[in-house]
Enzyme design. Sequence first.
Site, PDB file in Angstrom:
ATOM      1  N   ASP A  91      13.865   7.108   1.215  1.00  0.00           N
ATOM      2  CA  ASP A  91      14.298   8.141   0.267  1.00  0.00           C
ATOM      3  C   ASP A  91      15.817   8.357   0.180  1.00  0.00           C
ATOM      4  OD1 ASP A  91      11.657   8.434   0.936  1.00  0.00           O
ATOM      5  OD2 ASP A  91      11.783  10.538   1.460  1.00  0.00           O
ATOM      6  N   SER A 113      13.655  13.478   5.532  1.00  0.00           N
ATOM      7  CA  SER A 113      14.413  13.727   4.302  1.00  0.00           C
ATOM      8  C   SER A 113      14.931  15.145   4.175  1.00  0.00           C
ATOM      9  CB  SER A 113      13.555  13.392   3.082  1.00  0.00           C
ATOM     10  OG  SER A 113      13.503  12.003   2.954  1.00  0.00           O
TER      11      SER A 113
HETATM   12  C1  FRU Z   1       8.815  10.182   1.560  1.00  0.00           C
HETATM   13  C2  FRU Z   1       8.815  10.600   3.021  1.00  0.00           C
HETATM   14  C3  FRU Z   1       9.273  12.035   3.186  1.00  0.00           C
HETATM   15  C4  FRU Z   1       9.785  12.022   4.607  1.00  0.00           C
HETATM   16  C5  FRU Z   1      10.443  10.670   4.686  1.00  0.00           C
HETATM   17  C6  FRU Z   1      10.418  10.039   6.044  1.00  0.00           C
HETATM   18  O1  FRU Z   1       8.952   8.801   1.391  1.00  0.00           O
HETATM   19  O2  FRU Z   1       7.532  10.403   3.583  1.00  0.00           O
HETATM   20  O3  FRU Z   1       8.264  12.987   2.961  1.00  0.00           O
HETATM   21  O4  FRU Z   1      10.689  13.063   4.865  1.00  0.00           O
HETATM   22  O5  FRU Z   1       9.745   9.846   3.768  1.00  0.00           O
HETATM   23  O6  FRU Z   1      11.125   8.837   6.045  1.00  0.00           O
END
Ligand code: FRU
Length: 484
Positions: free
Chosen positions: A43, A103
Site C-alpha cells: 500500500d 498502513s
Molecule cells: C492492505 C493491507 C492493510 C494493512 C497492510 C499491511 O493491503 O492489508 O490493511 O495495513 O496491507 O501491509
Amino acid sequence: MTDKMHGWQERVKTAEDRAQEESRQDGWRLKHHLMPPVGWLNDPNGLSQKDGIYHVYFQYSPFDPEGGEKFWGHYESRDMIHWRYTGAFLAPDTAWDRSGVYSGCALAEDGKLYIYYTGNVKQDGDYDYIHAGREANTILTVTEDGCTPGDKELLMTNEDYGDDMSCHVRDPKVWYENGVYYMVQGARDSRDRGCVLVFSSEDKRSWTRINVLRKEFLKAYMWECPDLFSLGEQRILSFSPQGLEAETFCFQNQYQSGWCILDGDFRETDGYVLEDFHEWDMGFDFYAPQTFADEQGRRILIGWMGMIECDYDNLPTVGRGWQHCLTIPRELVWDKERKTVLQRPVREMELLRAGEEQYRDKAELEWNRSEGLEVMVSMSGAAGDLSLEAGGLQLAYEQKSGVVLLSFADESGRGRKQRRAKIGELRRARIFLDSSAAEFYLNDGETVISTRFYPEKESLPLKITVENGTILVYHLKNIEIDRI
Ligand code: FRU
C-alpha cells in the site's frame, strides 16, 4: 552510512545498495511507476505535500520480494517526476508494532507531518488472529523533514475501538475540518461484517469513537484502507472491501477497492447514506489506494498496483529481487452531471513526453520496452470498435455491447486471463505502457484498467486500430530517482 543509523537501517541500506548494482540488467524495472528499491512493496502510505514537497511512503518488506515483516519506505519529490528515495522510514522495532508497521496516513500541519499508522502485533500462541491473538495499535510519530521519525506514541489499542469489533481494525486516515480532527479506520466487527470506524479529536492525540459506517448490502467481512474526503461539494468514502463475490462485470479480483457517495452527515449514526459502490480500477493489479489534497487543492489518488492470494504472479520480478509497484498519481475530478469520479493522470506526467507520432485509424510500430509510451486515442464522431495489442497484451472494445475486454494471448500475463468492464460508449482512451505495467484510462478516467505484464522480448509489435479516430503516440522519458 552515519553513526546514528539504527541496526535495521544499515541492514536495509545494504540490501538496497546490492539491488541497485544488480538492477542494470533488469528489463522489468519500471520507467514511470514507483517501485521498491528492493524486495516487496504494497500500500501507498502517508501521501501528503508539505512545504512544496510531495511525500509518498509505502508498505515495504526490503528483505523478501514475496512479503514479510512490514516497514515503511519513503520517496519525496517536488513535481512527481523527479523523485528522491530517502530510505526506510519506519521499522517494526517496538512492542506496539513488532509484527509489522502497517498502513497509515500523514497529516501536514505546522511544518510537520503527523504520521498515524497501525502497529500490528501477533501474540505467541494458538489463536485465529481474527477474534483473538492480535493487537492493532494506533501509533503516532511526528517528523519535520519527512525522513526522520520522532518518538512513537501509542494512541489507541483494541480496547478503544469497542467490544463490538474483532481484532482487525487498522489503517488510520486523519483530516482536519472546522476545528476538529477526524480519523477513519477500517474494521471487521465481531460478527464478521466490514465497516469503517469514525473517531474525533481536538488535540490529535486523544480520540473518541463517534460513529460506525456500514453499507448493508455489501457483503464484505472486512473493509481496509478507508479514506473519507470531499470532491467539491460531494463527500466520497473510499475503501477496500474483502469478501465480495465476483460478478461478470465487477468484483473480478480477489479483493476490491472502490468508492461510494456519502450523503448526509458522517458523524451521525442514522444521519448518512452510502450510495452505490464503484470500483476504482477494473484491472488485475490494483488495491488499497489512498488520496491526499495537495497544496494546489488537487485531490490525488495513488493505488497499490498489486494483488494477493490470486491465481497469477509476478515471478519474473521476484527472480530479480523485487515485486509490485504504485500506480501513476491520478487527480480525482467530480463529474457533477454524471455523479461520478474521474481519475486522470496528474498533468505533471505530460512533462515526460519527448516526441510524438500521429496516426489515423491504425498505428503499427515496434515498441522497445526500455522506453515508456503514452497513447491517446480520440474517436471522431460516432464511437466504433477499438483494439490495442502490445505483444500478447490485448485490449478490445466492442461498440455493439459497450464492453471492454483486457486479455492475454500468450504467457506474458503470468496467469492473468480476462477482465471485463461495461462502459457504454467509448469516446477517448489514454494508455500508459511501461516495461512491465500498463494503465488504461477510458473516457477521461471514468473507467481505469491496470495490469502488470511480462513479455519475454525487449521489443514488441504494438498495433492499435480504431474505427474512425486519431491515435497519438508519445515517447516518454523516465521518471528520475535519486537516492540519499
Ligand atoms: C492492505 C493491507 C492493510 C494493512 C497492510 C499491511 O493491503 O492489508 O490493511 O495495513 O496491507 O501491509
